[in-house]
Scaffold this active site. Structure first.
Site, PDB file in Angstrom:
ATOM      1  N   SER A 220       0.882  -1.266  -0.079  1.00 15.57           N
ATOM      2  CA  SER A 220       0.168   0.224  -0.119  1.00 15.57           C
ATOM      3  C   SER A 220       0.783   1.147   0.041  1.00 15.57           C
ATOM      4  O   SER A 220       1.881   1.195   0.918  1.00 15.57           O
ATOM      5  CB  SER A 220      -0.876   0.163   1.187  1.00 15.57           C
ATOM      6  OG  SER A 220      -1.885  -1.253   1.299  1.00 15.57           O
ATOM      7  N   GLY A 222      -0.521   4.532   0.096  1.00 12.02           N
ATOM      8  CA  GLY A 222      -1.201   5.568   0.559  1.00 12.02           C
ATOM      9  C   GLY A 222      -2.045   5.907  -0.540  1.00 12.02           C
ATOM     10  O   GLY A 222      -2.460   5.377  -1.587  1.00 12.02           O
ATOM     11  N   GLY A 225      -1.645   4.710  -4.273  1.00  4.70           N
ATOM     12  CA  GLY A 225      -2.272   3.438  -4.886  1.00  4.70           C
ATOM     13  C   GLY A 225      -1.747   2.337  -4.065  1.00  4.70           C
ATOM     14  O   GLY A 225      -1.047   2.348  -3.038  1.00  4.70           O
ATOM     15  N   ASP A 252      -6.407  -2.926   6.041  1.00  6.07           N
ATOM     16  CA  ASP A 252      -7.032  -4.145   6.411  1.00  6.07           C
ATOM     17  C   ASP A 252      -7.942  -4.329   5.416  1.00  6.07           C
ATOM     18  O   ASP A 252      -8.449  -5.425   4.937  1.00  6.07           O
ATOM     19  CB  ASP A 252      -7.511  -4.045   7.760  1.00  6.07           C
ATOM     20  CG  ASP A 252      -6.298  -3.458   8.634  1.00  6.07           C
ATOM     21  OD1 ASP A 252      -5.064  -3.789   8.678  1.00  6.07           O
ATOM     22  OD2 ASP A 252      -6.686  -3.011   9.625  1.00  6.07           O
TER      23      ASP A 252
END
Length: 315
Positions: A220, A222, A225, A252
């Protein structure tokens, strides 16, 4: 069925505030109380998608009982591991501009007997699991090698493992070759021991995690993407987000979407991105339902923008 393991669950209280002014009385504009912990959030996202999940949790004291009650109210099965210490309570302050401040308590210390009971509960509950998602920090008392032991036991029983943790626990577990690991940019940089400035840096770091033992890396990044790196190559996924309300549990939710869609390949990445994008547009740690997803806002490509500078580079 997706089985989740959260060694250090929590009772999470989220307050929405106009701004965070140190030393002042701040009046919340909204509040929520949710069962917390990364694996718990994965279970909540899986359940919100209408699929079965079982959450293995060491729980103790009044906060632990409340966590179990809240999950039961959401239709999530809990495989409870009784512990002597009280489950931790965390606080999150979500500002109107999307900035989130979290106060995380350390949690109870697990005895040797409680640690073994936790592993045994995972073993007994994993018989019918399509995936085991092991998520979050380790509580006091558990050595960094605890996740590695869990991965080894799960593989011996024929189960597939997705791991979302960081630091020494992640590095130790890589030796046991988890099927999926899901770091964020900061955790990815920590694992390879250098900063990440571009999407290309993140892809290279993910490839190194595969060399260390990870089967598939879902990273991830942020607002920029997510990247997926597996034996076939790399993909980049992004989504349009109209307004960010809270990023609690967004990673999650992404992992849940990834596993629901098979746990590998571009379709799974698209599902992960859609779930993560939907989660950040919901309050607190609310998990998205299928109605919240917008697949049309998601783009997945093999043309990874390696020169794209991260909006939040890791130094």
């Amino acid at each position: 069925m997706i089985l989740t393991v959260t060694p250090n669950p929590s009772l999470d209280r989220t307050y929405e505030v106009p701004s965070l002014d140190r030393g002042e009385v701040i009046r919340a504009t909204g509040e929520r109380m949710d069962p917390g912990g990364k694996g718990v959030n994965v279970s909540r996202a899986v359940a919100a998608a209408g699929q079965r999940t079982v959450a293995v949790l060491p729980l103790g004291g009044a906060p632990g009982a409340l966590v179990a009650d809240l999950l039961d109210a959401q239709g999530i099965e809990v495989a409870r591991v009784p512990v002597a210490g009280a489950t931790r309570s965390n606080i999150a302050l979500a500002e109107a501009d999307g900035v989130l401040t979290k106060i995380n308590a350390p949690g109870p210390e697990l005895s040797a007997a409680e640690q073994e009971l936790l592993l045994e509960t995972v073993r007994s509950q994993s018989v019918h699991a399509s995936w085991i998602a092991c998520c979050g920090s380790l509580p006091r008392g558990l050595a960094p090698s605890w996740y590695a032991d869990l991965v080894a036991r799960a593989h011996a029983a024929g189960a597939r493992i997705a791991l979302d943790t960081s630091g020494p626990a992640l590095l130790a577990a890589l030796r046991e070759r988890p099927d999926v690991v899901k770091p964020n940019a900061e955790e990815l940089a920590e694992a390879v021991g250098r900063p990440l400035a571009t999407v290309g840096d993140a892809v290279k770091a993910a490839e190194e995690l595969r060399e260390m033992g990870a089967g598939v890396v879902l990273a991830s990044l942020g607002a920029d993407g997510q990247v997926l790196v597996n034996a076939s190559g790399a993909w980049f996924g992004s989504a349009r987000v109209d307004a960010v309300r809270s990023n609690v549990g967004a990673g999650d939710s992404s992992l849940a979407g990834f596993l629901i869609a098979g746990g590998d390949g571009p379709d799974a990445l698209a599902s992960a991105v859609a779930h993560g994008a939907a989660a950040v547009q919901l309050p607190g740690s609310v998990m998205p339902t299928p109605a919240d997803l917008d697949p049309s806002a998601v783009a997945v490509t093999t043309e990874v923008p390696v020169d794209l500078v991260l909006k939040e580079p890791v130094t």
